[in-house]
Design an enzyme around this catalytic site. Sequence first.
Site, mmCIF file in Angstrom:
data_model
loop_
_atom_site.group_PDB
_atom_site.id
_atom_site.type_symbol
_atom_site.label_atom_id
_atom_site.label_comp_id
_atom_site.label_asym_id
_atom_site.label_seq_id
_atom_site.Cartn_x
_atom_site.Cartn_y
_atom_site.Cartn_z
ATOM 1 N N ASP A 155 0.852 -1.204 0.000
ATOM 2 C CA ASP A 155 0.000 0.000 0.000
ATOM 3 C C ASP A 155 0.886 1.251 0.000
ATOM 4 O O ASP A 155 0.837 2.057 0.926
ATOM 5 C CB ASP A 155 -0.963 0.000 1.200
ATOM 6 C CG ASP A 155 -0.253 0.041 2.548
ATOM 7 O OD1 ASP A 155 0.941 -0.333 2.615
ATOM 8 O OD2 ASP A 155 -0.878 0.470 3.534
ATOM 9 N N ASP B 227 6.815 1.263 1.923
ATOM 10 C CA ASP B 227 6.509 0.287 0.867
ATOM 11 C C ASP B 227 7.332 0.614 -0.384
ATOM 12 O O ASP B 227 7.836 -0.286 -1.062
ATOM 13 C CB ASP B 227 5.029 0.356 0.468
ATOM 14 C CG ASP B 227 4.070 0.168 1.615
ATOM 15 O OD1 ASP B 227 3.499 -0.912 1.774
ATOM 16 O OD2 ASP B 227 3.878 1.137 2.378
ATOM 17 N N ASN C 224 -2.534 2.702 3.625
ATOM 18 C CA ASN C 224 -1.988 4.041 3.842
ATOM 19 C C ASN C 224 -2.826 5.105 3.147
ATOM 20 O O ASN C 224 -2.924 6.246 3.605
ATOM 21 C CB ASN C 224 -0.557 4.120 3.318
ATOM 22 C CG ASN C 224 0.432 3.455 4.251
ATOM 23 O OD1 ASN C 224 0.248 3.496 5.472
ATOM 24 N ND2 ASN C 224 1.471 2.849 3.708
ATOM 25 N N THR D 127 2.965 -5.907 2.897
ATOM 26 C CA THR D 127 3.416 -4.721 3.644
ATOM 27 C C THR D 127 2.277 -3.733 3.866
ATOM 28 O O THR D 127 2.526 -2.557 4.130
ATOM 29 C CB THR D 127 4.589 -4.036 2.907
ATOM 30 O OG1 THR D 127 4.148 -3.638 1.611
ATOM 31 C CG2 THR D 127 5.787 -4.956 2.787
ATOM 32 N N PHE E 256 -0.519 -0.352 12.783
ATOM 33 C CA PHE E 256 -1.443 0.124 11.744
ATOM 34 C C PHE E 256 -1.981 -0.987 10.835
ATOM 35 O O PHE E 256 -3.199 -1.102 10.636
ATOM 36 C CB PHE E 256 -0.750 1.202 10.891
ATOM 37 C CG PHE E 256 -1.595 1.714 9.763
ATOM 38 C CD1 PHE E 256 -2.627 2.609 9.987
ATOM 39 C CD2 PHE E 256 -1.378 1.276 8.455
ATOM 40 C CE1 PHE E 256 -3.423 3.078 8.949
ATOM 41 C CE2 PHE E 256 -2.166 1.740 7.407
ATOM 42 C CZ PHE E 256 -3.183 2.640 7.655
ATOM 43 N N ASN E 257 -1.110 -1.792 10.232
ATOM 44 C CA ASN E 257 -1.579 -2.761 9.220
ATOM 45 C C ASN E 257 -2.581 -3.753 9.799
ATOM 46 O O ASN E 257 -3.531 -4.159 9.113
ATOM 47 C CB ASN E 257 -0.401 -3.535 8.616
ATOM 48 C CG ASN E 257 0.438 -2.676 7.695
ATOM 49 O OD1 ASN E 257 -0.030 -1.668 7.184
ATOM 50 N ND2 ASN E 257 1.685 -3.083 7.494
ATOM 51 N N HIS F 189 9.871 0.393 7.976
ATOM 52 C CA HIS F 189 9.206 -0.862 8.350
ATOM 53 C C HIS F 189 9.212 -1.905 7.219
ATOM 54 O O HIS F 189 9.673 -3.028 7.389
ATOM 55 C CB HIS F 189 7.733 -0.593 8.703
ATOM 56 C CG HIS F 189 7.481 0.467 9.712
ATOM 57 N ND1 HIS F 189 7.554 0.239 11.069
ATOM 58 C CD2 HIS F 189 7.122 1.767 9.576
ATOM 59 C CE1 HIS F 189 7.247 1.345 11.726
ATOM 60 N NE2 HIS F 189 6.988 2.287 10.837
ATOM 61 N N ASP F 190 8.613 -1.514 6.083
ATOM 62 C CA ASP F 190 8.274 -2.519 5.067
ATOM 63 C C ASP F 190 9.500 -3.094 4.374
ATOM 64 O O ASP F 190 9.474 -4.245 3.911
ATOM 65 C CB ASP F 190 7.321 -1.903 4.031
ATOM 66 C CG ASP F 190 5.980 -1.538 4.637
ATOM 67 O OD1 ASP F 190 5.637 -2.109 5.699
ATOM 68 O OD2 ASP F 190 5.280 -0.685 4.058
HETATM 69 C C1 BDR Z 1 3.041 0.120 8.628
HETATM 70 O O1 BDR Z 1 2.010 1.077 8.490
HETATM 71 C C2 BDR Z 1 2.152 1.798 7.310
HETATM 72 O O2 BDR Z 1 1.888 3.160 7.514
HETATM 73 C C3 BDR Z 1 3.544 1.551 6.805
HETATM 74 O O3 BDR Z 1 3.601 1.560 5.387
HETATM 75 C C4 BDR Z 1 3.868 0.176 7.354
HETATM 76 O O4 BDR Z 1 3.458 -0.845 6.474
HETATM 77 C C5 BDR Z 1 3.831 0.426 9.899
HETATM 78 O O5 BDR Z 1 3.003 0.335 11.013
HETATM 79 CA CA CA Z 2 2.850 -0.376 4.159
#
Ligand code: BDR
Ligand code: CA
Length: 313
Positions: A14, A19, A43, A128, A169-170, A242-243
């Site tokens: 996303d 990403d 996102n 991701t 978040f994810n 992160h991703d």
């Molecule tokens: C995740 O949330 C999204 O905002 C980022 O792309 C990542 O995948 C981190 O919590």
């Molecule tokens: Ca992401």
Amino acid sequence: MSENNPRKIILDCDPGHDDALAIMLATASPELELLGLTTVAGNSLVENTTRNALIVLDMVNRADIPVHVGAVKPLLRELRTAASMHGDGGLDGPVPAAPSRPADDGSVLEFIEKTLTDAAEPITLVATGPLTNIAAVVTELPHLHHKIAELVFMGGAIELGNWTPAAEFNILVDPEAADIVMNSPIKKTMIGLEVTHEAWLDDSHANELRGTGQCGDFVAELLDHFVGFHQQRFEWPGAPIHDAVTIAHLIDPSLVTTIFTNVTVETQSELTLGRTVVDVYSVTDKSPNVHVGTHINRDQFVTLLMSRLASHS
Ligand code: BDR
Ligand code: CA
């Protein structure tokens, strides 16, 4: 897997700043063969995450990689986006040209079904974003589970959340999808916040890449926004990428330390919705179902990521 026999992956994403860096890392890495991108709402709206995926592939001269449009919203819930972090369009910072092509015809499920069916060897899925598309693969394609080598996903946390005190978040965006995925028989590796909060870049990395070419400038502008946001919002020196850790883990499995244990997802509580409950000390009798990342060698991660990003012209 080696450079002669790269691991074949499909990346469900996303984009999203991190990403985007995951896509750029994957396309710079001979250990991996990126068979396609599938997009999901997370996102930002899925039309934005798809557009961003196409833009990033243009940036790395890989408009040959298929892009399929996935879920417009979570399985049961309304979409919540991360516009405050990534901008309304999902990729604030650079002002790139419009994508050179539209997304490919055909749904994500059709693309994944055909790719798995045709594959001589099992394929690795990387996720991701919210797990909406992957949950559909789990429920709709049970006859092809044996063609999935592994799912490596960025999401969840053993301890603190980043979008609520309890949830990452994810997983928060589509907890029901995450619950389906955790209960699936597919091998799973979770790259959660304990790992990704150690995997950060700062202004110095943006400046290192700035002026080195089209891609270098693009990454520098992405980092200007993403690092700036994390400096202001959390008072951190840099931004967790992160991703990109999912991809780095596949390139070099020695980077991330994991434990094999039980993970369940909270889908009921308003207060702790989307929490990944990780049985670190095996205090339940639930069977292990996820390889959970606990730590990353940050120096090696940064060296790998920066050298591969710099290899894009
Ligand atoms: C995740 O949330 C999204 O905002 C980022 O792309 C990542 O995948 C981190 O919590
Ligand atoms: Ca992401």
